[in-house]
Design a protein around this motif. Structure first.
Motif, PDB file in Angstrom:
ATOM      1  N   LEU A  50       0.836  -1.206   0.000  1.00 35.66           N
ATOM      2  CA  LEU A  50       0.000   0.000   0.000  1.00 35.66           C
ATOM      3  C   LEU A  50       0.870   1.256   0.000  1.00 35.66           C
ATOM      4  O   LEU A  50       0.504   2.264  -0.607  1.00 35.66           O
ATOM      5  CB  LEU A  50      -0.928   0.008   1.211  1.00 35.66           C
ATOM      6  N   ALA A  51       2.021   1.194   0.662  1.00 34.98           N
ATOM      7  CA  ALA A  51       2.935   2.338   0.658  1.00 34.98           C
ATOM      8  C   ALA A  51       3.438   2.614  -0.754  1.00 34.98           C
ATOM      9  O   ALA A  51       3.529   3.783  -1.175  1.00 34.98           O
ATOM     10  CB  ALA A  51       4.103   2.078   1.602  1.00 34.98           C
ATOM     11  N   ASP A  52       3.759   1.579  -1.492  1.00 43.86           N
ATOM     12  CA  ASP A  52       4.218   1.762  -2.870  1.00 43.86           C
ATOM     13  C   ASP A  52       3.123   2.392  -3.723  1.00 43.86           C
ATOM     14  O   ASP A  52       3.384   3.346  -4.474  1.00 43.86           O
ATOM     15  CB  ASP A  52       4.633   0.410  -3.475  1.00 43.86           C
ATOM     16  N   MET A  53       1.901   1.906  -3.600  1.00 40.08           N
ATOM     17  CA  MET A  53       0.800   2.473  -4.365  1.00 40.08           C
ATOM     18  C   MET A  53       0.566   3.932  -3.983  1.00 40.08           C
ATOM     19  O   MET A  53       0.327   4.785  -4.845  1.00 40.08           O
ATOM     20  CB  MET A  53      -0.468   1.653  -4.147  1.00 40.08           C
ATOM     21  N   ALA A  54       0.653   4.203  -2.691  1.00 39.20           N
ATOM     22  CA  ALA A  54       0.442   5.575  -2.221  1.00 39.20           C
ATOM     23  C   ALA A  54       1.513   6.510  -2.770  1.00 39.20           C
ATOM     24  O   ALA A  54       1.228   7.656  -3.145  1.00 39.20           O
ATOM     25  CB  ALA A  54       0.432   5.604  -0.694  1.00 39.20           C
ATOM     26  N   ARG A  55       2.751   6.047  -2.844  1.00 39.03           N
ATOM     27  CA  ARG A  55       3.838   6.890  -3.374  1.00 39.03           C
ATOM     28  C   ARG A  55       3.638   7.186  -4.858  1.00 39.03           C
ATOM     29  O   ARG A  55       4.013   8.260  -5.336  1.00 39.03           O
ATOM     30  CB  ARG A  55       5.188   6.217  -3.136  1.00 39.03           C
ATOM     31  N   GLN A  56       3.097   6.219  -5.594  1.00 39.11           N
ATOM     32  CA  GLN A  56       2.849   6.456  -7.018  1.00 39.11           C
ATOM     33  C   GLN A  56       1.861   7.598  -7.219  1.00 39.11           C
ATOM     34  O   GLN A  56       1.961   8.361  -8.182  1.00 39.11           O
ATOM     35  CB  GLN A  56       2.312   5.186  -7.692  1.00 39.11           C
ATOM     36  N   VAL A  57       0.901   7.710  -6.316  1.00 41.92           N
ATOM     37  CA  VAL A  57      -0.118   8.755  -6.408  1.00 41.92           C
ATOM     38  C   VAL A  57       0.376  10.064  -5.796  1.00 41.92           C
ATOM     39  O   VAL A  57       0.152  11.142  -6.339  1.00 41.92           O
ATOM     40  CB  VAL A  57      -1.424   8.307  -5.711  1.00 41.92           C
ATOM     41  N   ALA A  58       1.078   9.988  -4.674  1.00 48.91           N
ATOM     42  CA  ALA A  58       1.479  11.183  -3.942  1.00 48.91           C
ATOM     43  C   ALA A  58       2.662  11.903  -4.566  1.00 48.91           C
ATOM     44  O   ALA A  58       2.809  13.121  -4.401  1.00 48.91           O
ATOM     45  CB  ALA A  58       1.824  10.810  -2.500  1.00 48.91           C
ATOM     46  N   GLY A  59       3.505  11.173  -5.282  1.00 56.47           N
ATOM     47  CA  GLY A  59       4.737  11.783  -5.760  1.00 56.47           C
ATOM     48  C   GLY A  59       5.581  12.227  -4.574  1.00 56.47           C
ATOM     49  O   GLY A  59       5.681  11.520  -3.572  1.00 56.47           O
ATOM     50  N   ASP A 157      -8.736  10.276  -4.085  1.00 53.44           N
ATOM     51  CA  ASP A 157      -9.783  10.995  -3.344  1.00 53.44           C
ATOM     52  C   ASP A 157      -9.309  11.369  -1.942  1.00 53.44           C
ATOM     53  O   ASP A 157      -9.529  12.497  -1.485  1.00 53.44           O
ATOM     54  CB  ASP A 157     -11.045  10.138  -3.248  1.00 53.44           C
ATOM     55  N   ALA A 158      -8.665  10.418  -1.257  1.00 51.98           N
ATOM     56  CA  ALA A 158      -8.220  10.668   0.117  1.00 51.98           C
ATOM     57  C   ALA A 158      -7.128  11.733   0.161  1.00 51.98           C
ATOM     58  O   ALA A 158      -7.143  12.619   1.032  1.00 51.98           O
ATOM     59  CB  ALA A 158      -7.721   9.369   0.750  1.00 51.98           C
ATOM     60  N   PHE A 159      -6.178  11.675  -0.760  1.00 48.52           N
ATOM     61  CA  PHE A 159      -5.092  12.654  -0.779  1.00 48.52           C
ATOM     62  C   PHE A 159      -5.615  14.041  -1.155  1.00 48.52           C
ATOM     63  O   PHE A 159      -5.137  15.061  -0.641  1.00 48.52           O
ATOM     64  CB  PHE A 159      -4.001  12.230  -1.753  1.00 48.52           C
ATOM     65  N   SER A 160      -6.575  14.080  -2.058  1.00 47.73           N
ATOM     66  CA  SER A 160      -7.145  15.368  -2.471  1.00 47.73           C
ATOM     67  C   SER A 160      -7.907  16.016  -1.324  1.00 47.73           C
ATOM     68  O   SER A 160      -7.921  17.249  -1.192  1.00 47.73           O
ATOM     69  CB  SER A 160      -8.062  15.173  -3.681  1.00 47.73           C
ATOM     70  N   GLN A 161      -8.537  15.204  -0.504  1.00 42.21           N
ATOM     71  CA  GLN A 161      -9.237  15.742   0.660  1.00 42.21           C
ATOM     72  C   GLN A 161      -8.240  16.207   1.720  1.00 42.21           C
ATOM     73  O   GLN A 161      -8.442  17.236   2.368  1.00 42.21           O
ATOM     74  CB  GLN A 161     -10.166  14.679   1.250  1.00 42.21           C
ATOM     75  N   ASP A 163      -5.143  17.227   1.126  1.00 39.61           N
ATOM     76  CA  ASP A 163      -4.325  18.319   0.583  1.00 39.61           C
ATOM     77  C   ASP A 163      -4.969  18.821  -0.708  1.00 39.61           C
ATOM     78  O   ASP A 163      -4.532  18.470  -1.812  1.00 39.61           O
ATOM     79  CB  ASP A 163      -2.906  17.791   0.320  1.00 39.61           C
ATOM     80  N   PRO A 164      -6.034  19.635  -0.614  1.00 45.84           N
ATOM     81  CA  PRO A 164      -6.767  20.083  -1.803  1.00 45.84           C
ATOM     82  C   PRO A 164      -5.892  20.778  -2.849  1.00 45.84           C
ATOM     83  O   PRO A 164      -6.161  20.663  -4.053  1.00 45.84           O
ATOM     84  CB  PRO A 164      -7.804  21.050  -1.228  1.00 45.84           C
ATOM     85  N   GLU A 165      -4.841  21.473  -2.418  1.00 49.43           N
ATOM     86  CA  GLU A 165      -3.988  22.173  -3.374  1.00 49.43           C
ATOM     87  C   GLU A 165      -3.237  21.212  -4.287  1.00 49.43           C
ATOM     88  O   GLU A 165      -2.806  21.588  -5.382  1.00 49.43           O
ATOM     89  CB  GLU A 165      -2.992  23.064  -2.627  1.00 49.43           C
ATOM     90  N   GLY A 166      -3.089  19.968  -3.852  1.00 48.44           N
ATOM     91  CA  GLY A 166      -2.387  18.986  -4.675  1.00 48.44           C
ATOM     92  C   GLY A 166      -3.309  18.091  -5.473  1.00 48.44           C
ATOM     93  O   GLY A 166      -2.849  17.110  -6.085  1.00 48.44           O
ATOM     94  N   ALA A 167      -4.592  18.393  -5.498  1.00 55.07           N
ATOM     95  CA  ALA A 167      -5.581  17.502  -6.109  1.00 55.07           C
ATOM     96  C   ALA A 167      -5.277  17.195  -7.576  1.00 55.07           C
ATOM     97  O   ALA A 167      -5.404  16.049  -8.028  1.00 55.07           O
ATOM     98  CB  ALA A 167      -6.980  18.103  -5.972  1.00 55.07           C
TER      99      ALA A 167
END
Length: 316
Positions: A50-59, A157-161, A163-167
């Motif tokens: 899950l950490a790997d997947m999260a990093r792909q989305v979060a940059g 969706d979770a990251f955008s909520q 940190d809206p500026e990074g959506a």
């Protein structure tokens, strides 16, 4: 953000870990907390995949950490005081759900008001069949590249909520990653196409391949359905040996986070060979064969092809 995170840490750990809280507070007041030089929000996942997947989305916009380390057996994991402290300091906790990380409830509760996202929420799970666990959901949905796309949408969706500026960044990264998962799906189908229909029986230690088996036209057999190798019984061993014999399965496999001793006995007693160990619940270290989810899938499918399609490979 800094004050809110410290207040959560103090409140949660004052109950669960009074000594750890005292040290944390003392270090903070004395200016020794070097990790707060990075003010990016902290995303804490329950395991490495899950950490790997999260990093792909979060940059690089978020700090992504995993509670468990590469090689850890996640089903029966026992959180440490350090894990509880990490949870209380996070801005978002990411879990798989479907009963996979029951242990995670402890540190989620200790974390106080930290938001939690469950990546399988809203997903229609495959159910375990023909066992004491019959009717319960199989939690290993990330093992299907197509199902993993749903994980990505939940992360966006979770990251955008959070940190809206990074959506926009999260959405673009998510779309790019989903395209990679679609390409992986095509790649895996091509790799597995060489395996004859009569040899499409995937035998593993844990029943973690239900989603992959459904996607690519395999039957599945295993020593235990979910959780841990402590569930091995003589009845299950005998049943699996008979299945491998009757179906003339050329190779059986296990997973890297558990002992393969019982599965090697299945191979010996049935006349099959032991084909190696898959990565399922954990990534490898960076220099290993499965440092990312995409690499994990390629490693597993190539191992499966080598084990089940040896005769077809030689004749092609």
């Amino acid at each position: 953000m800094f004050g809110r995170r410290f207040l959560r840490r103090f409140t949660a750990l004052a109950i669960a870990l009074p000594l750890a809280v005292a040290c944390t507070k003392q270090d903070y007041l004395s200016g020794k907390r070097s990790n707060h030089s990075d003010d990016r929000p902290i995303v804490l996942t329950t395991f490495t995949i899950l950490a790997d997947m999260a990093r792909q989305v979060a940059g690089d916009r978020l700090q992504v950490k995993s509670i468990t380390k590469p090689g850890a057996e996640i089903h029966g994991y026992e959180p440490s005081p350090k894990d509880l402290e990490q949870a209380s300091g996070a801005d978002l906790i990411v879990e798989n759900g479907l009963g996979l990380e029951l242990w995670a409830r402890r540190f989620v509760q200790s974390a106080g008001d930290v938001p939690t996202v469950t990546l399988t929420e809203g997903m229609e799970p495959l159910l375990i069949e023909g066992d004491a666990y019959a009717g319960k959901p199989n939690p290993h949905a990330w093992m299907s590249p197509l199902r993993a796309k749903g994980y990505v949408d939940r992360l966006v969706d979770a990251f955008s909520q959070l940190d809206p500026e990074g959506a926009e960044l999260y959405r673009n990264n998510g779309n790019r990653y989903k395209l990679q998962l679609e390409q992986l799906d095509t790649e895996l189908r091509n790799l597995l196409a060489v395996i004859p229909k009569q040899q499409r029986v995937l035998v593993s230690c844990e029943g973690a391949f239900s989603y992959l088996a459904q996607d690519y036209g395999f039957d599945e057999a295993y020593l235990w359905p979910v959780n841990a190798e402590s569930q091995i019984t003589p009845k299950r061993m005998a049943r699996l040996i008979e299945r491998v014999k009757n179906d003339q399965v050329p190779a059986v496999f296990c997973e890297t986070t558990v002992s393969d001793k019982a599965q090697r006995e299945v191979a010996r007693a049935s006349g099959a060979r032991f084909g190696g160990s898959f990565y399922v619940d954990s990534l490898s270290k960076r220099n290993g064969p499965a440092p990312t989810l995409l690499d994990l899938q390629r490693h597993n499918v190539k191992l499966l092809r080598q084990g089940l399609a040896a005769s077809a490979e030689k004749s092609s």
